[in-house]
Design an enzyme around this catalytic site. Structure first.
Site: not given
Length: 145
Positions: A48, A50-52, A61, A92, A95
């Site tokens: 994974n 992530e991003n702000a 996945e 999720c 995915c």
């Protein structure tokens, strides 16, 4: 045969755990790794990222599927997802649909924690009666008459 299955899962577990170790999860602090085997027998892994701007992060996945496509694969034979904590880290909803694009309903999806496999599902169990590419190509064999 059990040795082959054990070796396959061990290789997927190792690749997914290595990917999880490189995850970029500064907001959730919840690293996830995924590894899949394509139709050529090659393993592709993702983590994974992530991003702000929360909605634009990428699941493990999705990263593994992108690596498969970039590597020339087009079909998922088996996938393993690993995450920390006590709860099962299943894909999720988005995915599950991403996996469906490249897998059939019987494709095994293994869910692991740091200590090993916790539970195994088929794609159909996680995404029953799903919509996929076969619907768009006139191959829907489950349509009601």
């Amino acid at each position: 045969m059990t040795d082959t299955i054990g070796a396959e899962l061990a290789a997927l577990f190792e690749a997914a755990a290595a990917a999880m170790a490189t995850a970029y999860a500064p907001y959730s602090h919840f690293p996830v790794g995924a590894a899949l085997r394509d139709e050529h027998g090659r393993i592709h892994a993702g983590c994974n990222v992530e991003n702000a701007a929360y909605p634009v992060g990428t699941c493990a996945e999705a990263g593994a599927i992108a690596a498969m496509i970039a590597g020339g694969g087009r079909a998922i034979g088996v996938i393993l997802i690993i995450g920390e904590g006590q709860a099962l880290v299943t894909p999720c909803g988005a995915c599950r649909q991403r996996i469906r694009e490249f897998a059939d309903p019987a494709t095994p999806i293994h869910i692991a924690g740091p200590d090993g496999i916790r539970r195994s599902f088929t794609l159909d169990a996680l995404l029953p009666d799903s919509f996929g590419p076969d619907h768009l190509h006139g191959k829907n064999q489950h349509a009601d008459a």
